[in-house]
Design a protein around this motif. Sequence first.
Motif, PDB file in Angstrom:
ATOM      1  N   PHE A   1      30.685  32.657  35.937  1.00  0.00           N
ATOM      2  CA  PHE A   1      30.276  32.159  37.248  1.00  0.00           C
ATOM      3  C   PHE A   1      31.397  31.406  37.955  1.00  0.00           C
ATOM      4  O   PHE A   1      31.532  31.486  39.181  1.00  0.00           O
ATOM      5  CB  PHE A   1      29.037  31.252  37.130  1.00  0.00           C
ATOM      6  CG  PHE A   1      28.609  30.702  38.460  1.00  0.00           C
ATOM      7  CD1 PHE A   1      27.986  31.519  39.391  1.00  0.00           C
ATOM      8  CD2 PHE A   1      28.869  29.381  38.786  1.00  0.00           C
ATOM      9  CE1 PHE A   1      27.625  31.026  40.642  1.00  0.00           C
ATOM     10  CE2 PHE A   1      28.512  28.876  40.023  1.00  0.00           C
ATOM     11  CZ  PHE A   1      27.878  29.700  40.959  1.00  0.00           C
ATOM     12  N   ALA A   2      32.195  30.661  37.214  1.00  0.00           N
ATOM     13  CA  ALA A   2      33.296  29.916  37.837  1.00  0.00           C
ATOM     14  C   ALA A   2      34.253  30.872  38.551  1.00  0.00           C
ATOM     15  O   ALA A   2      34.710  30.605  39.669  1.00  0.00           O
ATOM     16  CB  ALA A   2      34.043  29.102  36.783  1.00  0.00           C
ATOM     17  N   LYS A   3      34.523  32.015  37.923  1.00  0.00           N
ATOM     18  CA  LYS A   3      35.407  33.010  38.544  1.00  0.00           C
ATOM     19  C   LYS A   3      34.718  33.661  39.743  1.00  0.00           C
ATOM     20  O   LYS A   3      35.358  33.940  40.763  1.00  0.00           O
ATOM     21  CB  LYS A   3      35.808  34.063  37.517  1.00  0.00           C
ATOM     22  CG  LYS A   3      36.704  33.524  36.409  1.00  0.00           C
ATOM     23  CD  LYS A   3      37.067  34.613  35.402  1.00  0.00           C
ATOM     24  CE  LYS A   3      37.965  34.050  34.303  1.00  0.00           C
ATOM     25  NZ  LYS A   3      38.297  35.083  33.274  1.00  0.00           N
ATOM     26  N   ALA A   4      33.412  33.887  39.619  1.00  0.00           N
ATOM     27  CA  ALA A   4      32.659  34.469  40.738  1.00  0.00           C
ATOM     28  C   ALA A   4      32.673  33.522  41.943  1.00  0.00           C
ATOM     29  O   ALA A   4      32.835  33.958  43.091  1.00  0.00           O
ATOM     30  CB  ALA A   4      31.223  34.756  40.307  1.00  0.00           C
ATOM     31  N   ALA A   5      32.512  32.217  41.698  1.00  0.00           N
ATOM     32  CA  ALA A   5      32.551  31.235  42.785  1.00  0.00           C
ATOM     33  C   ALA A   5      33.915  31.246  43.464  1.00  0.00           C
ATOM     34  O   ALA A   5      34.013  31.134  44.693  1.00  0.00           O
ATOM     35  CB  ALA A   5      32.220  29.850  42.249  1.00  0.00           C
ATOM     36  N   ASP A   6      34.973  31.395  42.670  1.00  0.00           N
ATOM     37  CA  ASP A   6      36.323  31.478  43.246  1.00  0.00           C
ATOM     38  C   ASP A   6      36.453  32.691  44.156  1.00  0.00           C
ATOM     39  O   ASP A   6      37.092  32.626  45.220  1.00  0.00           O
ATOM     40  CB  ASP A   6      37.380  31.557  42.135  1.00  0.00           C
ATOM     41  CG  ASP A   6      37.610  30.217  41.448  1.00  0.00           C
ATOM     42  OD1 ASP A   6      37.245  29.176  42.043  1.00  0.00           O
ATOM     43  OD2 ASP A   6      38.145  30.213  40.318  1.00  0.00           O
ATOM     44  N   VAL A   7      35.857  33.801  43.758  1.00  0.00           N
ATOM     45  CA  VAL A   7      35.899  35.012  44.588  1.00  0.00           C
ATOM     46  C   VAL A   7      35.205  34.759  45.931  1.00  0.00           C
ATOM     47  O   VAL A   7      35.693  35.180  46.991  1.00  0.00           O
ATOM     48  CB  VAL A   7      35.241  36.198  43.859  1.00  0.00           C
ATOM     49  CG1 VAL A   7      35.080  37.397  44.803  1.00  0.00           C
ATOM     50  CG2 VAL A   7      36.061  36.606  42.640  1.00  0.00           C
ATOM     51  N   LEU A   8      34.079  34.063  45.898  1.00  0.00           N
ATOM     52  CA  LEU A   8      33.369  33.765  47.149  1.00  0.00           C
ATOM     53  C   LEU A   8      34.225  32.923  48.080  1.00  0.00           C
ATOM     54  O   LEU A   8      34.250  33.146  49.296  1.00  0.00           O
ATOM     55  CB  LEU A   8      32.057  33.045  46.853  1.00  0.00           C
ATOM     56  CG  LEU A   8      31.002  33.821  46.058  1.00  0.00           C
ATOM     57  CD1 LEU A   8      29.726  32.998  45.943  1.00  0.00           C
ATOM     58  CD2 LEU A   8      30.703  35.172  46.691  1.00  0.00           C
ATOM     59  N   ILE A   9      34.941  31.960  47.535  1.00  0.00           N
ATOM     60  CA  ILE A   9      35.815  31.105  48.352  1.00  0.00           C
ATOM     61  C   ILE A   9      36.964  31.936  48.926  1.00  0.00           C
ATOM     62  O   ILE A   9      37.329  31.786  50.095  1.00  0.00           O
ATOM     63  CB  ILE A   9      36.356  29.921  47.518  1.00  0.00           C
ATOM     64  CG1 ILE A   9      35.213  29.101  46.917  1.00  0.00           C
ATOM     65  CG2 ILE A   9      37.247  29.052  48.379  1.00  0.00           C
ATOM     66  CD1 ILE A   9      34.168  28.642  47.901  1.00  0.00           C
ATOM     67  N   LYS A  10      37.523  32.826  48.112  1.00  0.00           N
ATOM     68  CA  LYS A  10      38.591  33.714  48.601  1.00  0.00           C
ATOM     69  C   LYS A  10      38.063  34.645  49.679  1.00  0.00           C
ATOM     70  O   LYS A  10      38.753  34.942  50.661  1.00  0.00           O
ATOM     71  CB  LYS A  10      39.163  34.536  47.438  1.00  0.00           C
ATOM     72  CG  LYS A  10      39.980  33.730  46.438  1.00  0.00           C
ATOM     73  CD  LYS A  10      40.424  34.606  45.269  1.00  0.00           C
ATOM     74  CE  LYS A  10      41.172  33.789  44.232  1.00  0.00           C
ATOM     75  NZ  LYS A  10      41.535  34.605  43.036  1.00  0.00           N
ATOM     76  N   LEU A  11      36.822  35.103  49.511  1.00  0.00           N
ATOM     77  CA  LEU A  11      36.202  35.983  50.502  1.00  0.00           C
ATOM     78  C   LEU A  11      36.094  35.267  51.848  1.00  0.00           C
ATOM     79  O   LEU A  11      36.416  35.833  52.899  1.00  0.00           O
ATOM     80  CB  LEU A  11      34.832  36.433  50.012  1.00  0.00           C
ATOM     81  CG  LEU A  11      33.987  37.266  50.994  1.00  0.00           C
ATOM     82  CD1 LEU A  11      34.690  38.576  51.332  1.00  0.00           C
ATOM     83  CD2 LEU A  11      32.608  37.536  50.403  1.00  0.00           C
ATOM     84  N   ILE A  12      35.634  34.015  51.829  1.00  0.00           N
ATOM     85  CA  ILE A  12      35.513  33.245  53.068  1.00  0.00           C
ATOM     86  C   ILE A  12      36.887  33.062  53.721  1.00  0.00           C
ATOM     87  O   ILE A  12      37.021  33.176  54.947  1.00  0.00           O
ATOM     88  CB  ILE A  12      34.844  31.885  52.786  1.00  0.00           C
ATOM     89  CG1 ILE A  12      33.367  32.102  52.463  1.00  0.00           C
ATOM     90  CG2 ILE A  12      35.008  30.919  53.962  1.00  0.00           C
ATOM     91  CD1 ILE A  12      32.653  30.864  51.987  1.00  0.00           C
ATOM     92  N   ALA A  13      37.896  32.790  52.922  1.00  0.00           N
ATOM     93  CA  ALA A  13      39.253  32.629  53.459  1.00  0.00           C
ATOM     94  C   ALA A  13      39.718  33.916  54.125  1.00  0.00           C
ATOM     95  O   ALA A  13      40.330  33.899  55.204  1.00  0.00           O
ATOM     96  CB  ALA A  13      40.215  32.227  52.338  1.00  0.00           C
ATOM     97  N   SER A  14      39.410  35.050  53.501  1.00  0.00           N
ATOM     98  CA  SER A  14      39.794  36.346  54.063  1.00  0.00           C
ATOM     99  C   SER A  14      39.057  36.628  55.370  1.00  0.00           C
ATOM    100  O   SER A  14      39.647  37.084  56.349  1.00  0.00           O
ATOM    101  CB  SER A  14      39.504  37.457  53.047  1.00  0.00           C
ATOM    102  OG  SER A  14      39.858  38.721  53.554  1.00  0.00           O
TER     103      SER A  14
END
Length: 385
Positions: free
Chosen positions: A66-79
């Motif tokens: 989940f920690a890695k999944a949360a990081d992906v969501l943050i990267k998605l928002i940045a993109s």
Amino acid sequence: MPEPFKNLYNERFYLTLATHLNKCLDNFNEQKFMSLILCENFDQLELKERMSHTKDVVHQFMPSDFAKAADVLIKLIASLTKSNIKEGSVEYMFLPEYIETYGIEHYQISVDAFEKITQFTSAEFAVRPFLIKYGDQMLAQMLLWSKHSHYLVRRLASEGSRPRLPWAIALQKYKQDSKPLLPILHTLLDDPMEIVRRSVANNLNDIAKDNPKLVIEFAKQYLTQQHLIKQDNKHSEYASNQLTNIRQRTIKHACRTLLKQACPDILILFGYDSADIALTEFKILTHKVSMGSQVEFAFALRNNSTKEKKLRVEYGLYFMKKNGQLSKKVFKISERILTANEIHQVQRKQSFKAISTRVYHLGKHQVSIILNGKEFAPKDFELVL
């Protein structure tokens, strides 16, 4: 007819989402993603169903950690942000829902993610299961958020903790005892952003429905003369008056339910005195109202005082219920100042056009006039086919 809100989730939206997911996920399969999203029954899904469906499909491509999944969501928002997709995009509310669904057992990671995600799309619904599960710990976090530098994080502290937030899980604990919410509302009452102050007002209005005395005391605390904002080294007289006026508007909006209920303490607090105000010439102009048309009524107001009077004008509409009983709903007409001996004429219409939120029943209905909380005797009209 306006486009259904659910159609925010359409093929173009998902193609854009897939493009950005591809930038954030290794070995992302855009073709498979689009196939899973635009499934056989997609057109039958309503807005909330499409939101949850989006979250569940995205989850199939996310890291299991989940920690890695949360990081992906943050990267998605940045993109997305880099591509000028602006914060507050309603269709992206599946992002906080993802945290709500898959992060409920990962408190700190989820809290950190909410803080970032809500700056892009509101997490007001998603934080509520955390308030229920983690109680005082989560409420303490929301108090910290109320002091955050970003206004949308501050808003989350107030909006997410509303006891009766529409379309959301009710917070039964805070409906029963709303006192723990007050530190957040005290902190945000004079927030520089109107969207935050409005959220504070809505939270207080929720509280007023279950714990009216708390809101009455809150309003008195800030609106009695000794607690008005004073001029100091930080504020000019003009600025102090402006802040006082803003605060009064916020608290008045917070007290709207109490005003409709003609709460005596609140009416007095806002200067609504019914003495020397007379209702005259009250008449129903359409005694038989066809379904789909309007009832029309008129009346006059007279200030019998030698001083001007502050006036809040409402009407009560008594709808016929299925069981034959009448149920009152109060509608506001206006607020105005009536000068000494002034007479003011009013004419009003109320539609009986079919709406999704109310079922009309044929038979006797009534209209009453309410002046500064004082209700005058209602008059009858009949709703017919």
